[in-house]
Design an enzyme around this catalytic site. Structure first.
Site, PDB file in Angstrom:
ATOM      1  N   GLU A 221       0.825  -1.207   0.000  1.00  0.00           N
ATOM      2  CA  GLU A 221       0.000   0.000   0.000  1.00  0.00           C
ATOM      3  C   GLU A 221       0.860   1.259   0.000  1.00  0.00           C
ATOM      4  O   GLU A 221       0.340   2.363  -0.010  1.00  0.00           O
ATOM      5  CB  GLU A 221      -0.925  -0.008   1.212  1.00  0.00           C
ATOM      6  CG  GLU A 221      -1.892  -1.184   1.228  1.00  0.00           C
ATOM      7  CD  GLU A 221      -2.786  -1.172   2.446  1.00  0.00           C
ATOM      8  OE1 GLU A 221      -3.863  -0.543   2.389  1.00  0.00           O
ATOM      9  OE2 GLU A 221      -2.407  -1.779   3.459  1.00  0.00           O
ATOM     10  N   ARG A 317       9.742   1.603  17.588  1.00  0.00           N
ATOM     11  CA  ARG A 317       8.618   2.453  17.970  1.00  0.00           C
ATOM     12  C   ARG A 317       9.167   3.772  18.505  1.00  0.00           C
ATOM     13  O   ARG A 317      10.357   3.893  18.830  1.00  0.00           O
ATOM     14  CB  ARG A 317       7.772   1.766  19.039  1.00  0.00           C
ATOM     15  CG  ARG A 317       8.455   1.663  20.395  1.00  0.00           C
ATOM     16  CD  ARG A 317       7.646   0.868  21.392  1.00  0.00           C
ATOM     17  NE  ARG A 317       8.279   0.911  22.721  1.00  0.00           N
ATOM     18  CZ  ARG A 317       7.896   0.172  23.749  1.00  0.00           C
ATOM     19  NH1 ARG A 317       6.889  -0.688  23.614  1.00  0.00           N
ATOM     20  NH2 ARG A 317       8.529   0.281  24.921  1.00  0.00           N
TER      21      ARG A 317
END
Length: 344
Positions: A221, A317
């Site tokens: 995507e 993260r």
């Protein structure tokens, strides 16, 4: 000569100066056998080396007969079809995988990639850009940019609209090759020379450049830049991107291993091993300072992201309180929804 790297019979487009703009090879052959090469020698007088030989309709017929006699029915059938064409014809034969020196040679190597006959980084593409002319890709095929104003005017005078889809060196892959077992929502976003593995789904905003691609199955995507290879079961999220060598990555070859997740609007400028995750919105570059977190959730030391390149089972993260980039063991690796891919 009994061995060669690749052979292909093609037709294409030339400008008024008989310079090649593009070439279509419906069935390129990797490592053609001696009988295919012998027929080229008998009909065209092949003396070895890497060559792109102009072909007449009569010669196409002669090749068809020679290939049929040697039981190469597929190649013979294309030669018969080309015998009926008024388009410029070419027979390209590469004895070795040296850098291409002509537009037909460059197009053959791009076809080999998109036909999945060779993998990204496995063929010599040195000097490719200089051999691909920048042309207008239109509703009437490839047009030389210097000839475009006249062609557009003639179309209007004839009551037709000449639509221009792109002005670029690379054409849309699907206009030349549609690999088996894939879904491509917007074909304009996959360039010829992309390697798209079986089971790959490329959504509307997904993009795959040349000499890059996916092992499949996978969900794309985001952006797969030039030179990047995405491993089996990995997902490039919406708006995510990978840093290619053409856009600042230097000589580092960026790749994603198996079962990786590049979250929405995330990115990586380092190779990732298997089962790695980069959380949404986080872009990792080689120089990013990363806090290593132990199993107790405590920071241990700070390293540059390049020191973690290629390692497995990592989760990157950003700490929502401090803003620091952290890396810890990835205990929840990405798994693709099999329903999305098993019916490709």
């Amino acid at each position: 000569m009994s061995k060669a790297f690749a052979l292909a019979l093609g037709c294409g487009t030339q400008n008024r100066n008989e310079e090649w703009l593009e070439v279509y090879y419906p069935a390129p052959v990797l490592h053609p056998d001696a009988a295919l090469i012998k027929a080229v020698d008998e009909v065209l007088g092949y003396d070895g080396g890497n060559v792109a030989l102009p072909l007449t309709k009569r010669q196409a017929g002669q090749l068809a007969r020679a290939w049929r006699e040697s039981a190469h029915e597929e190649q013979a059938s294309y030669a018969v079809a080309f015998q009926e064409s008024d388009q410029p014809l070419v027979l390209t034969l590469l004895e070795t995988d040296d850098a291409p020196v002509s537009t037909p040679e460059a197009y053959l190597k791009l076809h080999l990639l998109s036909h999945r006959l060779v993998r990204p980084h496995s063929v010599d593409l040195t000097g490719l850009f200089a051999l691909l002319p920048n042309v207008a890709w239109t509703s009437e095929g490839a047009i030389d940019l210097d000839e475009l104003p006249e062609k557009r005017l003639l179309a209007r005078l004839d009551g037709r609209l000449l639509s221009i889809y792109a002005v670029d060196k690379f054409p849309c892959m699907a206009d030349y090759v549609v690999p088996s077992g894939v879904r491509i929502a917007d074909t304009a976003r996959v360039r010829l020379g992309a390697y798209v593995g079986e089971g790959t789904t490329i959504m509307h905003e997904g993009f795959i450049n040349f000499n890059a691609g996916t092992e499949g199955p996978g969900m794309i995507e985001g952006r797969v830049s030039a030179g990047v290879v995405v491993g089996r079961g990995s997902d490039i999220g919406g708006g995510a991107s990978t840093m290619g060598t053409l856009s600042g990555g230097g000589n580092i070859v960026i790749s994603l291993g198996e079962d990786c997740l590049l979250g929405a609007n995330a990115g990586t400028g380092i190779p990732l091993g298997d089962r790695c995750t980069v959380e949404s919105g986080l872009y990792i570059t080689a120089g990013t300072k990363v806090n290593l977190i132990d199993t107790a959730g405590q920071p241990t030391r700070v390293v540059k992201a390049r020191e973690l390149a290629g390692r497995n089972d990592l989760l990157f993260r950003r700490n929502s309180l401090s803003g620091a980039v952290e890396c810890l063991a990835n205990t929840d690796a990405a798994t693709l929804n099999g329903e999305l891919h098993q019916h490709n």
